[in-house]
Design an enzyme around this catalytic site. Sequence first.
Site, mmCIF file in Angstrom:
data_model
loop_
_atom_site.group_PDB
_atom_site.id
_atom_site.type_symbol
_atom_site.label_atom_id
_atom_site.label_comp_id
_atom_site.label_asym_id
_atom_site.label_seq_id
_atom_site.Cartn_x
_atom_site.Cartn_y
_atom_site.Cartn_z
ATOM 1 N N ASP A 34 -15.841 -85.928 -27.450
ATOM 2 C CA ASP A 34 -16.296 -86.068 -26.058
ATOM 3 C C ASP A 34 -15.189 -86.546 -25.136
ATOM 4 O O ASP A 34 -15.458 -87.169 -24.108
ATOM 5 C CB ASP A 34 -17.466 -87.053 -26.000
ATOM 6 C CG ASP A 34 -17.099 -88.435 -26.536
ATOM 7 O OD1 ASP A 34 -16.391 -88.500 -27.563
ATOM 8 O OD2 ASP A 34 -17.505 -89.451 -25.940
ATOM 9 N N LYS A 147 -24.124 -91.094 -25.924
ATOM 10 C CA LYS A 147 -23.161 -92.177 -26.140
ATOM 11 C C LYS A 147 -22.752 -92.792 -24.809
ATOM 12 O O LYS A 147 -22.625 -92.088 -23.803
ATOM 13 C CB LYS A 147 -21.925 -91.625 -26.836
ATOM 14 C CG LYS A 147 -20.757 -92.607 -26.839
ATOM 15 C CD LYS A 147 -19.448 -91.987 -27.265
ATOM 16 C CE LYS A 147 -18.377 -92.324 -26.267
ATOM 17 N NZ LYS A 147 -17.018 -91.973 -26.699
ATOM 18 N N GLU A 188 -22.237 -98.520 -27.723
ATOM 19 C CA GLU A 188 -20.836 -98.730 -28.092
ATOM 20 C C GLU A 188 -20.188 -99.872 -27.295
ATOM 21 O O GLU A 188 -19.704 -99.656 -26.189
ATOM 22 C CB GLU A 188 -20.028 -97.433 -27.888
ATOM 23 C CG GLU A 188 -18.555 -97.599 -28.275
ATOM 24 C CD GLU A 188 -17.728 -96.319 -28.142
ATOM 25 O OE1 GLU A 188 -18.270 -95.279 -27.710
ATOM 26 O OE2 GLU A 188 -16.535 -96.361 -28.465
ATOM 27 N N GLU A 190 -17.045 -101.656 -27.428
ATOM 28 C CA GLU A 190 -15.766 -101.622 -28.153
ATOM 29 C C GLU A 190 -14.896 -102.825 -27.801
ATOM 30 O O GLU A 190 -14.460 -102.968 -26.667
ATOM 31 C CB GLU A 190 -14.992 -100.331 -27.840
ATOM 32 C CG GLU A 190 -13.590 -100.349 -28.493
ATOM 33 C CD GLU A 190 -12.802 -99.040 -28.383
ATOM 34 O OE1 GLU A 190 -13.296 -98.091 -27.754
ATOM 35 O OE2 GLU A 190 -11.685 -98.996 -28.939
ATOM 36 N N LYS A 230 -22.272 -98.285 -32.367
ATOM 37 C CA LYS A 230 -20.906 -97.780 -32.581
ATOM 38 C C LYS A 230 -19.941 -98.903 -32.239
ATOM 39 O O LYS A 230 -19.481 -99.022 -31.102
ATOM 40 C CB LYS A 230 -20.664 -96.552 -31.695
ATOM 41 C CG LYS A 230 -19.236 -96.013 -31.778
ATOM 42 C CD LYS A 230 -19.145 -94.589 -31.273
ATOM 43 C CE LYS A 230 -17.721 -94.114 -31.210
ATOM 44 N NZ LYS A 230 -17.601 -92.665 -31.046
ATOM 45 N N SER A 302 -17.841 -92.563 -36.543
ATOM 46 C CA SER A 302 -17.985 -91.735 -35.340
ATOM 47 C C SER A 302 -16.598 -91.696 -34.732
ATOM 48 O O SER A 302 -16.312 -92.352 -33.748
ATOM 49 C CB SER A 302 -18.995 -92.346 -34.370
ATOM 50 O OG SER A 302 -19.035 -91.590 -33.173
ATOM 51 N N TYR A 363 -11.445 -93.425 -22.575
ATOM 52 C CA TYR A 363 -11.886 -92.256 -23.317
ATOM 53 C C TYR A 363 -12.151 -91.073 -22.434
ATOM 54 O O TYR A 363 -12.921 -90.977 -21.644
ATOM 55 C CB TYR A 363 -13.112 -92.584 -24.178
ATOM 56 C CG TYR A 363 -13.058 -91.800 -25.461
ATOM 57 C CD1 TYR A 363 -12.074 -92.084 -26.396
ATOM 58 C CD2 TYR A 363 -13.909 -90.754 -25.701
ATOM 59 C CE1 TYR A 363 -11.964 -91.342 -27.557
ATOM 60 C CE2 TYR A 363 -13.827 -90.012 -26.856
ATOM 61 C CZ TYR A 363 -12.857 -90.309 -27.774
ATOM 62 O OH TYR A 363 -12.753 -89.564 -28.927
HETATM 63 P P1 13P Z 1 -11.819 -93.124 -31.334
HETATM 64 O O1 13P Z 1 -12.364 -92.895 -32.719
HETATM 65 O O2 13P Z 1 -10.692 -92.226 -30.967
HETATM 66 O O3 13P Z 1 -11.571 -94.569 -31.045
HETATM 67 O O4 13P Z 1 -12.951 -92.695 -30.300
HETATM 68 C C1 13P Z 1 -14.262 -92.722 -30.587
HETATM 69 C C2 13P Z 1 -15.044 -92.760 -29.339
HETATM 70 O O5 13P Z 1 -15.983 -92.017 -29.190
HETATM 71 C C3 13P Z 1 -14.694 -93.739 -28.319
HETATM 72 O O6 13P Z 1 -15.682 -93.806 -27.345
#
Ligand code: 13P
Length: 363
Positions: A34, A147, A188, A190, A230, A302, A363
Amino acid sequence: MTTYFSYPAPELQKELRRIANAIVVPGKGILAADESTGTMGKRLSNIGLENTEDNRRKYRQLLFTADKSLGNNISGVILFHETLYQKADDGTPFIELIKRLGIIPGIKVDKGVVPLMGSEGESTTQGLDDLSQRCAQYKKDGCDFAKWRCVLKIGKNTPSYLGMLENANVLARYASICQMNGLVPIVEPEVLMDGSHDLERAQKVTETVLSFVYKALNDHHVFLEGTLLKPNMVLAGQECPTKYTPMQAAEATTLALSRTVPAAVPGICFLSGGQTEEEATIHLDCINKASNARKPWALTFSYGRALQASALKAWSGTNVKAGQDELLKRAAANGAAAVGKYTAGSCSGSAGQTDLFVKNHQY
Ligand code: 13P
């Protein structure tokens, strides 16, 4: 204060559970394809290609015309809006190709990160305004999950209370809107690998962030059985002078998750976050092998960068078969890691050890 609310209708619960469970069946994970137009531009420029709609389409066509065995290890694919409506050379819609592989289509619905005023470089993620209409349309157009990525940074004073509260809340609003429209939300939050922090700090920050997230999801009446998490793996900062073994990182990860993620959540699908392809596979394998904590959920992948780096490089705009072979190999390696059956070093790719870390990754 009232504690009244009603659970989603039984039919909706059933549908959300069905999708979430299908994504995290043993030995399968998600291909995160994505990348936004800008991010895809960087990937293409690495192999000397221009960021045109047709080059993006050709690359994604490579992914979705791979051998049927891709479906043995990939259960879901996350698409970018543009890709969802693209077609193969012969006119077949991509979504059709994906379904033929037995893979569930998903869609990135966030609209990127924006700064939080007065913070030390922290952010929130935008895209809520028209989210319900977009989710309804995506469901009609064949997607079953979504997502939304939020980003948290480890620094001396971060993540802040505001950063954690705001990002947890926006993830919860997103998740509830998805569920109302029949999409399983991938949540997610992160925590970036940027920085020189050690493993213990990464663990504690991840625990704190996840505790904010599950408080917010519960406050918003999100149906946990119909969600997937995630998260980042718990890893020391990219610039940390201390080096840890994969099993040390894996145990810090399982401990953090066991303390914060409810057993009602069916699965945890890690992002790769800038690890090399091989590192991401080995870490996932160790996480599944670790026996230091309770693990009531499926633990799978993922991955974006760590599933596609070799495929992109091998393809380089012309060699479709070589690109597909790399994708199939890495997907199989990660499928094995998702059940703790990977042998380190057994899958070498053309970008196997290439550093995929990008500072402050968008991203
Ligand atoms: P990476 O695995 O490259 O970190 O990306 C996954 C993703 O979907 C980030 O939003």
